[in-house]
Design an enzyme around this catalytic site. Structure first.
Site, PDB file in Angstrom:
ATOM      1  N   CYS A  95       0.791  -1.226   0.000  1.00  0.00           N
ATOM      2  CA  CYS A  95       0.000   0.000   0.000  1.00  0.00           C
ATOM      3  C   CYS A  95       0.836   1.294   0.000  1.00  0.00           C
ATOM      4  O   CYS A  95       1.349   1.671  -1.049  1.00  0.00           O
ATOM      5  CB  CYS A  95      -0.996  -0.044   1.154  1.00  0.00           C
ATOM      6  SG  CYS A  95      -2.421   1.021   0.885  1.00  0.00           S
ATOM      7  N   HIS A 196      -3.409  -5.519   2.294  1.00  0.00           N
ATOM      8  CA  HIS A 196      -2.995  -5.778   3.662  1.00  0.00           C
ATOM      9  C   HIS A 196      -3.626  -7.126   3.991  1.00  0.00           C
ATOM     10  O   HIS A 196      -4.189  -7.780   3.132  1.00  0.00           O
ATOM     11  CB  HIS A 196      -3.570  -4.725   4.616  1.00  0.00           C
ATOM     12  CG  HIS A 196      -3.167  -3.321   4.313  1.00  0.00           C
ATOM     13  ND1 HIS A 196      -2.000  -2.757   4.764  1.00  0.00           N
ATOM     14  CD2 HIS A 196      -3.796  -2.338   3.621  1.00  0.00           C
ATOM     15  CE1 HIS A 196      -1.927  -1.499   4.370  1.00  0.00           C
ATOM     16  NE2 HIS A 196      -2.998  -1.218   3.669  1.00  0.00           N
TER      17      HIS A 196
HETATM   18  N1  GLN Z   1      -2.160   6.849   2.645  1.00  0.00           N
HETATM   19  C1  GLN Z   1      -2.281   6.068   1.460  1.00  0.00           C
HETATM   20  C2  GLN Z   1      -3.650   6.123   0.863  1.00  0.00           C
HETATM   21  O1  GLN Z   1      -4.602   6.446   1.523  1.00  0.00           O
HETATM   22  C3  GLN Z   1      -1.863   4.638   1.753  1.00  0.00           C
HETATM   23  C4  GLN Z   1      -2.797   3.944   2.707  1.00  0.00           C
HETATM   24  C5  GLN Z   1      -2.322   2.598   3.180  1.00  0.00           C
HETATM   25  O2  GLN Z   1      -1.144   2.302   3.227  1.00  0.00           O
HETATM   26  N2  GLN Z   1      -3.275   1.767   3.581  1.00  0.00           N
HETATM   27  O3  GLN Z   1      -3.820   5.816  -0.290  1.00  0.00           O
END
Ligand code: GLN
Length: 246
Positions: A95, A196
């Site tokens: 992510c 995740h």
């Molecule tokens: N902050 C980033 C987004 O919202 C990554 C989020 C995350 O790692 N879950 O896209």
């Protein structure tokens, strides 16, 4: 005894939804096969690691704020990380970590966070924080040579475009873009994904792909790992697949 060395970057800042569990799973699946698995942690203020000496570089996910905080430090290491990746070190990126290896991430407030530009994609988050891709996700990938369904959980605002080769095709959920068909980015030594979960606990084949890759790179031979008893993992995944792929 064969050994795998992992560098876990920003473990204290980028770790959402059990991302750290990915390392535990790699360790466990190595130990069950008598493979030594060592992890070093690197974060802000630590001595610069010898990136090229690692088999795996791992970066988890994080909120926009954490991504901003680590961005200049990450950029400082761009050349060394690129060199390690080019020489075959495996990159596992979840992510926020995935986004930061592309050209840039424009967050929900419009801030442009420079990425390492290791890959051609870029990511833009919509200005409305309500428009996020949140929920369980299932993709189908054939990185192992067979078609495998991979389950995970996604929560991101960022929409990633310009991906040349995705990690998989979306069967349920969003992936790179809201309502999209493609998920993540893949090269033989790169898995970059919005999943995740943690990704590896739910999908043992992906763990074993990484372990085999690392051992094969060191020995120059094709590795076939001894099978483990994955009945429980597979049962859990089957429950999710049944629920999500109606
Ligand atoms: N902050 C980033 C987004 O919202 C990554 C989020 C995350 O790692 N879950 O896209």
């Amino acid at each position: 005894m064969s050994e795998i060395k992992i560098l876990h970057m920003y473990a204290d800042m980028l770790d959402l939804y059990g991302d750290g569990g990915n390392i535990k799973v790699l360790k466990y699946r190595c130990s069950m096969r008598g493979i030594d698995c060592r992890t070093d942690i690197y974060s802000l203020g630590d001595e610069t690691p010898d990136f090229g000496s690692y088999d795996v570089i791992y970066i988890g996910g994080g909120a926009d704020l954490e991504q901003q905080h680590i961005s200049s430090d990450l950029l400082r290491h761009r050349d060394s990380i690129k060199k390690a990746y080019k020489s075959g070190t495996f990159l596992l990126l979840i992510c926020g970590g995935y986004q930061l290896m592309g050209k840039y991430y424009r967050d929900a407030d419009g801030n442009k966070i420079q990425g390492l530009s290791l890959f051609d994609y870029h990511t833009v988050a919509p200005s409305s924080r309500r428009k996020r891709c949140i929920g369980n996700i299932v993709i189908s990938t054939n990185i192992t040579g067979e078609s495998v369904k991979v389950v995970g959980f996604e929560n991101h605002g960022g929409q990633t475009e310009g991906v040349k080769k995705p990690f998989g095709e979306v069967l349920c959920g969003n992936g790179n873009c809201s309502g999209g068909k493609q998920e993540g980015y893949f090269e033989k030594n790169v898995i970059a994904t919005y999943l995740h979960g943690p990704l590896l606990s739910k999908n043992p084949e992906i763990s074993d792909y990484i372990i085999s890759y690392c051992l094969g790179r060191k020995s120059g031979e094709k590795i076939s790992l001894s099978p483990l008893d994955d009945r429980l993992e597979n049962k859990c995944r089957d429950v999710m697949l049944k629920r999500l792929l109606k």
